[in-house]
Scaffold this motif. Structure first.
Motif, PDB file in Angstrom:
ATOM      1  N   LEU A 125       0.829  -1.208   0.000  1.00 40.07           N
ATOM      2  CA  LEU A 125       0.000   0.000   0.000  1.00 40.07           C
ATOM      3  C   LEU A 125       0.867   1.264   0.000  1.00 40.07           C
ATOM      4  O   LEU A 125       0.521   2.267  -0.627  1.00 40.07           O
ATOM      5  CB  LEU A 125      -0.925   0.021   1.221  1.00 40.07           C
ATOM      6  CG  LEU A 125      -1.913  -1.135   1.362  1.00 40.07           C
ATOM      7  CD1 LEU A 125      -2.741  -0.982   2.622  1.00 40.07           C
ATOM      8  CD2 LEU A 125      -2.803  -1.260   0.143  1.00 40.07           C
ATOM      9  N   ARG A 126       1.982   1.217   0.704  1.00 42.03           N
ATOM     10  CA  ARG A 126       2.843   2.406   0.857  1.00 42.03           C
ATOM     11  C   ARG A 126       3.481   2.822  -0.465  1.00 42.03           C
ATOM     12  O   ARG A 126       3.501   4.004  -0.799  1.00 42.03           O
ATOM     13  CB  ARG A 126       3.932   2.119   1.902  1.00 42.03           C
ATOM     14  CG  ARG A 126       4.823   3.305   2.201  1.00 42.03           C
ATOM     15  CD  ARG A 126       5.669   3.087   3.439  1.00 42.03           C
ATOM     16  NE  ARG A 126       6.391   1.853   3.441  1.00 42.03           N
ATOM     17  CZ  ARG A 126       7.684   1.738   3.116  1.00 42.03           C
ATOM     18  NH1 ARG A 126       8.373   2.793   2.780  1.00 42.03           N
ATOM     19  NH2 ARG A 126       8.275   0.565   3.156  1.00 42.03           N
ATOM     20  N   VAL A 127       3.980   1.879  -1.233  1.00 46.55           N
ATOM     21  CA  VAL A 127       4.688   2.221  -2.474  1.00 46.55           C
ATOM     22  C   VAL A 127       3.764   2.936  -3.474  1.00 46.55           C
ATOM     23  O   VAL A 127       4.134   3.990  -4.001  1.00 46.55           O
ATOM     24  CB  VAL A 127       5.364   0.980  -3.092  1.00 46.55           C
ATOM     25  CG1 VAL A 127       5.937   1.294  -4.456  1.00 46.55           C
ATOM     26  CG2 VAL A 127       6.472   0.481  -2.162  1.00 46.55           C
ATOM     27  N   PRO A 128       2.556   2.428  -3.753  1.00 47.13           N
ATOM     28  CA  PRO A 128       1.683   3.170  -4.673  1.00 47.13           C
ATOM     29  C   PRO A 128       1.329   4.577  -4.158  1.00 47.13           C
ATOM     30  O   PRO A 128       1.272   5.523  -4.945  1.00 47.13           O
ATOM     31  CB  PRO A 128       0.426   2.299  -4.778  1.00 47.13           C
ATOM     32  CG  PRO A 128       0.876   0.930  -4.427  1.00 47.13           C
ATOM     33  CD  PRO A 128       1.977   1.118  -3.423  1.00 47.13           C
ATOM     34  N   GLN A 159      -7.527   1.412  -0.556  1.00 43.74           N
ATOM     35  CA  GLN A 159      -7.318   0.766   0.747  1.00 43.74           C
ATOM     36  C   GLN A 159      -6.424   1.609   1.641  1.00 43.74           C
ATOM     37  O   GLN A 159      -6.705   1.763   2.837  1.00 43.74           O
ATOM     38  CB  GLN A 159      -6.680  -0.610   0.572  1.00 43.74           C
ATOM     39  CG  GLN A 159      -7.572  -1.657  -0.026  1.00 43.74           C
ATOM     40  CD  GLN A 159      -6.799  -2.941  -0.294  1.00 43.74           C
ATOM     41  OE1 GLN A 159      -5.839  -3.265   0.386  1.00 43.74           O
ATOM     42  NE2 GLN A 159      -7.215  -3.669  -1.319  1.00 43.74           N
ATOM     43  N   ALA A 160      -5.362   2.156   1.060  1.00 42.05           N
ATOM     44  CA  ALA A 160      -4.433   2.983   1.836  1.00 42.05           C
ATOM     45  C   ALA A 160      -5.138   4.229   2.352  1.00 42.05           C
ATOM     46  O   ALA A 160      -4.997   4.584   3.536  1.00 42.05           O
ATOM     47  CB  ALA A 160      -3.224   3.367   0.992  1.00 42.05           C
ATOM     48  N   GLN A 163      -7.517   3.258   5.170  1.00 42.78           N
ATOM     49  CA  GLN A 163      -6.775   2.918   6.386  1.00 42.78           C
ATOM     50  C   GLN A 163      -6.221   4.188   7.050  1.00 42.78           C
ATOM     51  O   GLN A 163      -6.313   4.345   8.267  1.00 42.78           O
ATOM     52  CB  GLN A 163      -5.641   1.953   6.053  1.00 42.78           C
ATOM     53  CG  GLN A 163      -4.902   1.458   7.282  1.00 42.78           C
ATOM     54  CD  GLN A 163      -3.881   0.372   6.931  1.00 42.78           C
ATOM     55  OE1 GLN A 163      -4.019  -0.312   5.916  1.00 42.78           O
ATOM     56  NE2 GLN A 163      -2.885   0.222   7.772  1.00 42.78           N
ATOM     57  N   LEU A 164      -5.665   5.078   6.260  1.00 43.30           N
ATOM     58  CA  LEU A 164      -5.119   6.322   6.805  1.00 43.30           C
ATOM     59  C   LEU A 164      -6.226   7.182   7.416  1.00 43.30           C
ATOM     60  O   LEU A 164      -6.045   7.746   8.495  1.00 43.30           O
ATOM     61  CB  LEU A 164      -4.375   7.101   5.724  1.00 43.30           C
ATOM     62  CG  LEU A 164      -3.073   6.476   5.234  1.00 43.30           C
ATOM     63  CD1 LEU A 164      -2.539   7.224   4.023  1.00 43.30           C
ATOM     64  CD2 LEU A 164      -2.035   6.432   6.345  1.00 43.30           C
ATOM     65  N   LYS A 165      -7.353   7.269   6.735  1.00 48.25           N
ATOM     66  CA  LYS A 165      -8.477   8.057   7.248  1.00 48.25           C
ATOM     67  C   LYS A 165      -8.942   7.502   8.602  1.00 48.25           C
ATOM     68  O   LYS A 165      -9.132   8.251   9.557  1.00 48.25           O
ATOM     69  CB  LYS A 165      -9.629   8.042   6.248  1.00 48.25           C
ATOM     70  CG  LYS A 165     -10.826   8.832   6.704  1.00 48.25           C
ATOM     71  CD  LYS A 165     -11.934   8.786   5.677  1.00 48.25           C
ATOM     72  CE  LYS A 165     -13.149   9.518   6.201  1.00 48.25           C
ATOM     73  NZ  LYS A 165     -14.304   9.349   5.338  1.00 48.25           N
ATOM     74  N   LYS A 166      -9.084   6.191   8.666  1.00 47.82           N
ATOM     75  CA  LYS A 166      -9.524   5.546   9.902  1.00 47.82           C
ATOM     76  C   LYS A 166      -8.529   5.809  11.044  1.00 47.82           C
ATOM     77  O   LYS A 166      -8.920   6.144  12.162  1.00 47.82           O
ATOM     78  CB  LYS A 166      -9.682   4.040   9.669  1.00 47.82           C
ATOM     79  CG  LYS A 166     -10.160   3.267  10.856  1.00 47.82           C
ATOM     80  CD  LYS A 166     -10.299   1.793  10.508  1.00 47.82           C
ATOM     81  CE  LYS A 166     -10.662   0.977  11.719  1.00 47.82           C
ATOM     82  NZ  LYS A 166     -10.732  -0.459  11.401  1.00 47.82           N
ATOM     83  N   GLU A 167      -7.244   5.667  10.739  1.00 44.47           N
ATOM     84  CA  GLU A 167      -6.225   5.872  11.767  1.00 44.47           C
ATOM     85  C   GLU A 167      -6.125   7.331  12.180  1.00 44.47           C
ATOM     86  O   GLU A 167      -5.887   7.635  13.347  1.00 44.47           O
ATOM     87  CB  GLU A 167      -4.880   5.323  11.289  1.00 44.47           C
ATOM     88  CG  GLU A 167      -4.894   3.802  11.205  1.00 44.47           C
ATOM     89  CD  GLU A 167      -3.575   3.213  10.732  1.00 44.47           C
ATOM     90  OE1 GLU A 167      -2.538   3.893  10.819  1.00 44.47           O
ATOM     91  OE2 GLU A 167      -3.596   2.062  10.268  1.00 44.47           O
ATOM     92  N   LEU A 168      -6.304   8.263  11.224  1.00 47.49           N
ATOM     93  CA  LEU A 168      -6.282   9.688  11.563  1.00 47.49           C
ATOM     94  C   LEU A 168      -7.448  10.040  12.480  1.00 47.49           C
ATOM     95  O   LEU A 168      -7.283  10.801  13.439  1.00 47.49           O
ATOM     96  CB  LEU A 168      -6.324  10.540  10.296  1.00 47.49           C
ATOM     97  CG  LEU A 168      -5.019  10.633   9.521  1.00 47.49           C
ATOM     98  CD1 LEU A 168      -5.252  11.258   8.155  1.00 47.49           C
ATOM     99  CD2 LEU A 168      -3.982  11.419  10.305  1.00 47.49           C
ATOM    100  N   GLU A 169      -8.610   9.494  12.183  1.00 42.03           N
ATOM    101  CA  GLU A 169      -9.761   9.734  13.046  1.00 42.03           C
ATOM    102  C   GLU A 169      -9.529   9.124  14.420  1.00 42.03           C
ATOM    103  O   GLU A 169      -9.933   9.683  15.436  1.00 42.03           O
ATOM    104  CB  GLU A 169     -11.029   9.170  12.403  1.00 42.03           C
ATOM    105  CG  GLU A 169     -11.477   9.965  11.195  1.00 42.03           C
ATOM    106  CD  GLU A 169     -12.600   9.296  10.413  1.00 42.03           C
ATOM    107  OE1 GLU A 169     -12.939   8.125  10.697  1.00 42.03           O
ATOM    108  OE2 GLU A 169     -13.116   9.948   9.489  1.00 42.03           O
TER     109      GLU A 169
END
Length: 181
Positions: A125-128, A159-160, A163-169
């Motif tokens: 997920l990180r590379v793209p 997906q990235a 996941q980032l949105k969920k973790e930021l919240e």
């Protein structure tokens, strides 16, 4: 015919800092990023002249760095399966917020949190994400670079972001449109 030294120097002058920042995001450790940066420009020196300076040369260089990084991580994983070794290196980055307004501080904190969360995404997920947002590559270019279907790239980016949105919240950011979408 390989690229001439003057052309490579020009590329380093024009895009070196962006490529190094990209290498730091990929490699996470400074020593690995330094090696990746050097390998990227060495590869440019020996490859046949095929860089189109009118079509996102920074993205092209980032694609080279990503390929080298992918190959190196595969080699490392293979070696770890054969003879595991412990990595003792650690690298901590900090965010300077002194002398800024509260709004600027919040923005810098959000950016720092995003960077930290992106660094902890799984590689697939990180590379793209890095290629799209740092390298400004299209999903077609990322798919070609990584050797995967364009739909897979889109799926991984989605997906990235989710996941980032969920973790930021989860860490208290009332976040909307972090990715400009």
């Amino acid at each position: 015919m390989p690229m001439e030294g003057q052309e490579a120097e020009r590329l380093v002058r024009l895009y070196g800092s962006r490529i190094y920042a990209f290498c730091r995001k990929l490699a996470l450790k400074q020593s690995d990023a330094d090696d990746l940066y050097q390998q990227t420009f060495l590869r440019v020196l020996v490859m046949p002249r095929q860089m189109d300076m009118d079509h996102n040369p920074a993205g092209f260089l980032m694609a080279i760095a990503a390929r080298i990084w992918r190959d190196e991580t595969r080699k490392y994983a293979r070696r770890q399966r054969i003879a595991p070794i412990q990595d003792m290196d650690g690298d901590i980055s900090s965010v300077a917020t002194a002398g800024t307004t509260e709004n600027e501080m919040e923005k810098k904190q959000l950016q720092a949190d995003i960077r930290m969360l992106v660094e902890h995404l799984p590689d697939n997920l990180r590379v793209p994400v890095l290629l799209q947002y740092m390298g400004q590559l299209s999903t077609v270019e990322i798919a070609r670079l990584l050797g995967i279907p364009q739909g897979t790239v889109k799926s991984r980016l989605h997906q990235a972001r989710q996941q980032l949105k969920k973790e930021l919240e989860g860490i208290g950011h009332d976040e909307k449109n972090v990715f400009g979408r």
